[in-house]
Design a protein around this motif. Structure first.
Motif, PDB file in Angstrom:
ATOM      1  N   CYS A   1       0.825  -1.214   0.000  1.00 54.65           N
ATOM      2  CA  CYS A   1       0.000   0.000   0.000  1.00 54.65           C
ATOM      3  C   CYS A   1       0.859   1.263   0.000  1.00 54.65           C
ATOM      4  O   CYS A   1       0.521   2.252  -0.663  1.00 54.65           O
ATOM      5  CB  CYS A   1      -0.925   0.009   1.217  1.00 54.65           C
ATOM      6  SG  CYS A   1      -2.089  -1.382   1.279  1.00 54.65           S
TER       7      CYS A   1
ATOM      8  N   HIS B   1       0.363   5.074  -1.446  1.00 56.95           N
ATOM      9  CA  HIS B   1      -0.256   5.952  -0.457  1.00 56.95           C
ATOM     10  C   HIS B   1       0.744   6.276   0.644  1.00 56.95           C
ATOM     11  O   HIS B   1       1.290   5.378   1.276  1.00 56.95           O
ATOM     12  CB  HIS B   1      -1.500   5.284   0.157  1.00 56.95           C
ATOM     13  CG  HIS B   1      -2.503   4.850  -0.861  1.00 56.95           C
ATOM     14  ND1 HIS B   1      -3.330   5.726  -1.510  1.00 56.95           N
ATOM     15  CD2 HIS B   1      -2.805   3.619  -1.359  1.00 56.95           C
ATOM     16  CE1 HIS B   1      -4.108   5.066  -2.355  1.00 56.95           C
ATOM     17  NE2 HIS B   1      -3.803   3.784  -2.288  1.00 56.95           N
TER      18      HIS B   1
ATOM     19  N   GLU C   1      -5.882   9.384   3.121  1.00 55.52           N
ATOM     20  CA  GLU C   1      -6.471   9.458   1.792  1.00 55.52           C
ATOM     21  C   GLU C   1      -7.804   8.739   1.724  1.00 55.52           C
ATOM     22  O   GLU C   1      -8.579   8.935   0.795  1.00 55.52           O
ATOM     23  CB  GLU C   1      -5.507   8.856   0.767  1.00 55.52           C
ATOM     24  CG  GLU C   1      -4.195   9.597   0.654  1.00 55.52           C
ATOM     25  CD  GLU C   1      -3.285   8.956  -0.373  1.00 55.52           C
ATOM     26  OE1 GLU C   1      -3.808   8.543  -1.432  1.00 55.52           O
ATOM     27  OE2 GLU C   1      -2.074   8.844  -0.131  1.00 55.52           O
TER      28      GLU C   1
ATOM     29  N   TRP D   1     -10.139   2.349   4.701  1.00 52.76           N
ATOM     30  CA  TRP D   1      -8.731   2.087   4.928  1.00 52.76           C
ATOM     31  C   TRP D   1      -8.541   0.816   5.744  1.00 52.76           C
ATOM     32  O   TRP D   1      -7.660   0.018   5.466  1.00 52.76           O
ATOM     33  CB  TRP D   1      -8.101   3.287   5.623  1.00 52.76           C
ATOM     34  CG  TRP D   1      -6.633   3.152   5.878  1.00 52.76           C
ATOM     35  CD1 TRP D   1      -6.023   2.973   7.074  1.00 52.76           C
ATOM     36  CD2 TRP D   1      -5.603   3.163   4.902  1.00 52.76           C
ATOM     37  NE1 TRP D   1      -4.663   2.876   6.918  1.00 52.76           N
ATOM     38  CE2 TRP D   1      -4.373   2.994   5.579  1.00 52.76           C
ATOM     39  CE3 TRP D   1      -5.582   3.310   3.512  1.00 52.76           C
ATOM     40  CZ2 TRP D   1      -3.151   2.965   4.937  1.00 52.76           C
ATOM     41  CZ3 TRP D   1      -4.360   3.279   2.874  1.00 52.76           C
ATOM     42  CH2 TRP D   1      -3.154   3.104   3.573  1.00 52.76           C
TER      43      TRP D   1
END
Length: 566
Positions: free
Chosen positions: A70, A74, A79, A85
């Motif tokens: 990830c 990111h 985000e 998430w």
């Protein structure tokens, strides 16, 4: 595509997106930049490896990709909303198989097409791919998935797809080919106005005036013309035969009562994708003086990509099989029964999008004319349609690609191995699925070997970016069938990539690639024949210049064979 394929291109809708895409792809980190994922070694230019990692590995059930963490995309969790998430964090701990089962990929994606393996597109393409799928589902009135489910599917593909594909090996140098060719423009010159770009769809070699010298039939889509290029007093001249709504394919339709060739034309109706029934089939009736009367024998169908003549009901006259490519929801194959002079009755065979070619042949030796069809779109398959002798046809799938992005572009029926039956020469190189036209390393030329009883075995011949048309012929006069192949969607940012190649057959169906030309580019169709009477096979090809780059353009090009031997 021509819409996804053969001259079925979304010209007006996509040009602006394509220009932006090509700019973005050349930024640092783009597909054509030299940046590699941190920690990975540079990939060698190996066509075999590229083909395996982008396609064959998935066919064999192997995971050829590296898992992406990830944090590669990111920097922090802010985000996403906390709930999303948390879900994606949990997903990141799962194996690929477990994640796929949790997402229910088969149930969500397998309804319309085979579930694509993540390796069949690079990471940068999956976002726009899923966005396109959303639009297609909406057009088909399939209930929209919640946003979090889409994000779950998207991140599955982002996690397990490659950051970049390994590239195919460099194309050969034309100067090293054992057969050399001299190129020249054929027919009318292209416009001096750089904004007027030649957009042709098909060329065919035939002795139309029956004077013993081959001529060239041309589908000029941009000008909605069917033209004829013939040698007159030592000079090639191009004349208009008919003005028709975006002609895609022209074929000789047999002789009329006076013994003159008639022509049949598949007409798209419009150059851009549409669900409207704008397609038609037009018969050009020869009066004997090479003046042709246009008679529309089918209208009100989806955009027609191919029409081929044949006596499908065995009554001694010429019928036609029709492939209507259509668009996302509409498309079909049917046949036109010749019931009397200038009267035809249309019979639907199958409702399905993406028909590119429909080629007649008696496939099972029962004396009845069958046909082979190539479907693009999400189908990516070759099917035999067997004539039941009662006006109907039974479908049997001969080949189906393992991904809906395979890019099927054309087939030819030919006895490639010389064993007395018809094999299928097959190209995949269409690149119109998405606005971002990234060269696919699994594009190329292959053949389906006919082993009898409608059993065909797939064989790889050569991986070739953007392969669009392949024609079997003996180019070096050694008695073995070689192959001429065009490229329409190559990596044109590399000036050494070839637009036209030939594949030399050693007699055992092992092929050595040789380049013929690096320009003009965007070659969509080719035909072969001895155009100058020197007992050597020459090549004619035409350009579909609807997409960047807009240099090295052509209308029709003749390559004269100057075979010198080894």
């Amino acid at each position: 595509m021509y819409v996804r394929r053969m001259t079925l291109f979304a010209v007006g809708l996509l040009l602006a997106l394509l220009v932006v895409a090509f700019v973005l792809l050349r930024r640092p980190g783009g597909m054509f930049s030299s940046r590699l994922q941190e920690g990975l070694l540079p990939l060698p230019d190996s066509s075999e490896r590229a083909f395996h990692e982008s396609y064959l590995g998935a066919v064999e059930g192997k995971d050829t990709t590296h898992r992406t963490q990830c944090k590669s995309c990111h920097e922090n969790a802010s985000e996403f909303a906390p709930s999303k998430w948390t879900l994606l964090n949990r997903r990141s701990e799962l194996s690929r198989q477990t994640w796929a089962e949790a997402v229910s990929l088969q149930a969500k994606c397998g309804v319309c097409h085979l579930v694509p393996d993540p390796s069949t597109l690079p990471r940068q393409s999956w976002g726009e791919t899923l966005s396109r799928m959303q639009r297609i589902m909406e057009s088909r009135q399939i209930p929209k998935l919640p946003e979090d489910e889409w994000q779950d599917i998207l991140h599955f593909y982002l996690t397990f797809s490659p950051e970049r594909w390994p590239s195919l090996a460099a194309d050969p140098d034309p100067a090293e080919s054992p057969v050399q060719f001299q190129s020249s423009a054929l027919g009318n010159p292209k416009s001096a106005n750089p904004r007027e770009r030649p957009v042709l769809g098909h060329v065919q070699i035939v002795d139309l005036d029956r004077d013993g010298q081959p001529d060239v039939l041309v589908c000029d889509m941009d000008n909605s013309l069917v033209t004829w290029v013939s040698r007159q007093q030592g000079t090639w001249r191009e004349e208009t035969l008919a003005k028709l709504p975006y002609p895609a394919h022209t074929q000789v339709a047999g002789t009329n009562r006076r013994g003159n060739f008639n022509l049949v034309v598949a007409c798209l109706g419009l150059p851009v994708p549409t669900e409207d029934p704008v397609g038609s089939v037009v018969l050009l009736v020869n009066d004997g003086a090479l003046h042709f009367n246009a008679e529309t024998i089918l209208s009100g169908v989806s955009r027609v990509a191919d029409v081929e003549p044949g006596d499908f009901d065995g009554d001694g006259d010429v019928d036609f099989v029709v492939g209507a490519y259509g668009y996302v929801n509409n498309g079909e194959i049917g046949w036109l029964e010749n019931t009397s002079d200038n009267k035809y009755s249309y019979h639907l065979i199958v409702k399905r999008t993406g028909a590119i070619h429909v080629l007649p042949a008696d496939l099972n030796g029962d004396g009845r004319l069958d046909f082979v069809a190539l479907f693009a779109q999400e189908h990516e398959q070759i099917s035999a349609f067997l004539n039941d002798g009662k006006g109907g046809f039974q479908e049997q799938v001969l080949f189906k690609a393992a991904t809906p992005s395979f890019g099927s572009s054309g087939i030819q029926l030919v006895d490639l191995d010389g064993d007395g039956d018809l094999d299928i020469l097959y190209t995949n190189g269409d690149n119109m699925d998405l606005p971002t036209m990234i060269p696919h390393p699994y594009h190329g030329v292959q053949w389906l070997e006919n082993q009898g009883n409608l059993k065909f075995v797939w064989h790889d011949i050569h991986r070739f970016y953007g392969a669009y048309c392949a024609v079997a012929t003996d180019l070096n006069n050694d008695g073995k069938l070689d192959i001429v192949a065009t490229s329409m969607f190559n990596d044109w940012s590399d000036p050494k990539r070839a637009s036209l190649i030939w594949l030399e057959n050693d007699g055992q169906q092992h092929f050595t690639p040789h380049a013929i030309a690096r320009e003009p580019i965007h070659l969509i169709s080719a035909a072969v024949g001895d155009l100058d009477g020197d007992d050597r096979v020459d090549i004619v090809a035409c350009g579909m210049n609807a997409f960047p780059p807009f240099d090295r353009m052509s209308r029709i090009t003749l390559w004269k064979n100057g075979h010198t031997g080894r």
